[in-house]
Design an enzyme around this catalytic site. Sequence first.
Site, PDB file in Angstrom:
ATOM      1  N   ASP A 163       0.915  -1.218   0.099  1.00  0.00           N
ATOM      2  CA  ASP A 163      -0.033   0.001   0.157  1.00  0.00           C
ATOM      3  C   ASP A 163       0.755   1.179  -0.008  1.00  0.00           C
ATOM      4  OD1 ASP A 163      -2.466   1.284   0.449  1.00  0.00           O
ATOM      5  OD2 ASP A 163      -2.066   1.821   2.253  1.00  0.00           O
ATOM      6  N   GLU A 194      -1.887  -1.212  -5.097  1.00  0.00           N
ATOM      7  CA  GLU A 194      -3.395  -0.851  -5.713  1.00  0.00           C
ATOM      8  C   GLU A 194      -2.965  -0.117  -6.847  1.00  0.00           C
ATOM      9  OE1 GLU A 194      -4.742   2.316  -2.891  1.00  0.00           O
ATOM     10  OE2 GLU A 194      -2.541   2.650  -2.127  1.00  0.00           O
ATOM     11  N   CYS A 198     -11.930  -4.258   7.644  1.00  0.00           N
ATOM     12  CA  CYS A 198     -11.071  -4.997   8.685  1.00  0.00           C
ATOM     13  C   CYS A 198     -10.352  -6.149   7.684  1.00  0.00           C
ATOM     14  CB  CYS A 198     -11.800  -5.396   9.783  1.00  0.00           C
ATOM     15  SG  CYS A 198     -11.195  -6.665  10.832  1.00  0.00           S
ATOM     16  N   CYS A 238     -11.688  -9.637   9.807  1.00  0.00           N
ATOM     17  CA  CYS A 238     -12.954 -10.379   9.744  1.00  0.00           C
ATOM     18  C   CYS A 238     -13.746  -9.966   8.316  1.00  0.00           C
ATOM     19  CB  CYS A 238     -13.814 -10.064  10.954  1.00  0.00           C
ATOM     20  SG  CYS A 238     -14.294  -8.457  10.836  1.00  0.00           S
ATOM     21  N   CYS A 256     -11.482  -2.671  15.163  1.00  0.00           N
ATOM     22  CA  CYS A 256     -12.680  -3.120  14.500  1.00  0.00           C
ATOM     23  C   CYS A 256     -13.658  -3.278  15.425  1.00  0.00           C
ATOM     24  CB  CYS A 256     -12.257  -4.371  13.730  1.00  0.00           C
ATOM     25  SG  CYS A 256     -13.644  -5.383  13.132  1.00  0.00           S
ATOM     26  N   CYS A 281     -14.876  -7.371  15.235  1.00  0.00           N
ATOM     27  CA  CYS A 281     -13.949  -8.424  15.863  1.00  0.00           C
ATOM     28  C   CYS A 281     -13.026  -8.015  16.746  1.00  0.00           C
ATOM     29  CB  CYS A 281     -13.205  -9.318  14.862  1.00  0.00           C
ATOM     30  SG  CYS A 281     -11.847  -8.326  14.015  1.00  0.00           S
ATOM     31  N   ASP A 305      -2.300   1.686   7.620  1.00  0.00           N
ATOM     32  CA  ASP A 305      -1.700   1.257   6.456  1.00  0.00           C
ATOM     33  C   ASP A 305      -1.421  -0.063   6.214  1.00  0.00           C
ATOM     34  OD1 ASP A 305      -1.609   3.838   5.517  1.00  0.00           O
ATOM     35  OD2 ASP A 305       0.451   4.230   6.426  1.00  0.00           O
TER      36      ASP A 305
HETATM   37 ZN   LIG Z   1     -12.680  -7.290  12.167  1.00  0.00          ZN
END
Ligand SMILES: [Zn+2]
Length: 398
Positions: A191, A275, A327, A330, A346, A349, A356
């Site tokens: 990234d 990306e 995330c 998850c 998150c 989770c 980054d």
């Molecule tokens: Zn998560």
Amino acid sequence: MLLRYSYRLYPDAPQREALAKAFGCARTVFNDALAARRAAYEAGEPYLTDAAMSARLTESKETPERAWLGEVSSVILQQALSDLNLAYRNFFNSVSGKRKGPKIAPPRFRSRKDSRQAIRFTANARFKVLGNGRLRLPKIGDVEVRWSRELPAAPSSVTVIRDAAGRFFASFVVETAPQSLPETDQECGIDLGLGHFAVLDDGTKIAAPRFLRRAEKKLKRAQRDLSRKQKGSRNREKARVKVARAYARVTDARRDFHHKLSTKVIRENQAVYVEDLTVQGLARTRLAKSVHDAGWSAFTAMLEYKAKLYGREFRKIGRFEPTSQVCSACSVKDGPKPLHVREWQCKACGTVHDRDINAARNIAALGRREARNTREGQVRPAATLAPAGEAGSLRGAA
Ligand SMILES: [Zn+2]
């Protein structure tokens, strides 16, 4: 595959003079042809074909106004015409949508003041690398070259360039056979970091090296000095040269950094995913990152050709969901994050993410999925993040 190999040239005074004349002739041919095509367009006449332009060039050399074009190699004049033809083709394809990516502007006139002057010799011109290491250029002479590395094969063309700092380079095009590196099962998602040049999905953050940052600072100072000097003054001319030299140093240092990093990444990984910043709208939504964009595309272009050269996989991931909002553990979309948010937890989770690194992990996951789909012969889907069940394949996600 075709690769470029560049070397510094050290022409002596008469050779520099001959080169200046050659640059001037190539420029004149290019500009005459551009003016003719524009005039035809404005008169409502059909587009002048490449063959017609070539015939016009031959005729013009017979006229007293353009007789001096005969003093340089005719190949570089023909090549100036093909530059223009290509510029028009790219422009037309861009307008018609045949060519993807950012819109391309129509060709513009070349000027003596352009920071880059260039001429190209093809094999027809009989340029030659001599046994004594010099480069023989027709009607220029035998020019000294600093061979920083070996040419892997006989070149099919050479472009001679003078940059804004007044330095000369020879850029050879060479057909290079792919070389294979030992296989590895490492893969890597990259990234474009906010505070860093690049962030890898294994958590590595790579900053631009200190010598590059120092060169960039010097360039900024030189540019500021230049803007304070009075137009047309001798001091301004001196400051302009200083800026050109500082700029050349930044460009060199940056290219060197990109080369070293891209070689390392390609050597260590079987597949590399990045990306795709050309996806429309992305650059604008990530203003803070756009300052790096120029460097980023040069870097990813190196990754791409080195992957091809060394038998590695390379993929650009275009996507509709910003990878910083999802995330990587998850796959739940956690919502937008302002640029100053560097770390977040998150809500689904509970994993704490570095912004980054999380983005790099999502890029790696998307890349793996696209690669697998391609292998299985499926139609390439629009990139979306993996559903929760597939998140287990993420390296480092627990
Ligand atoms: Zn998560």
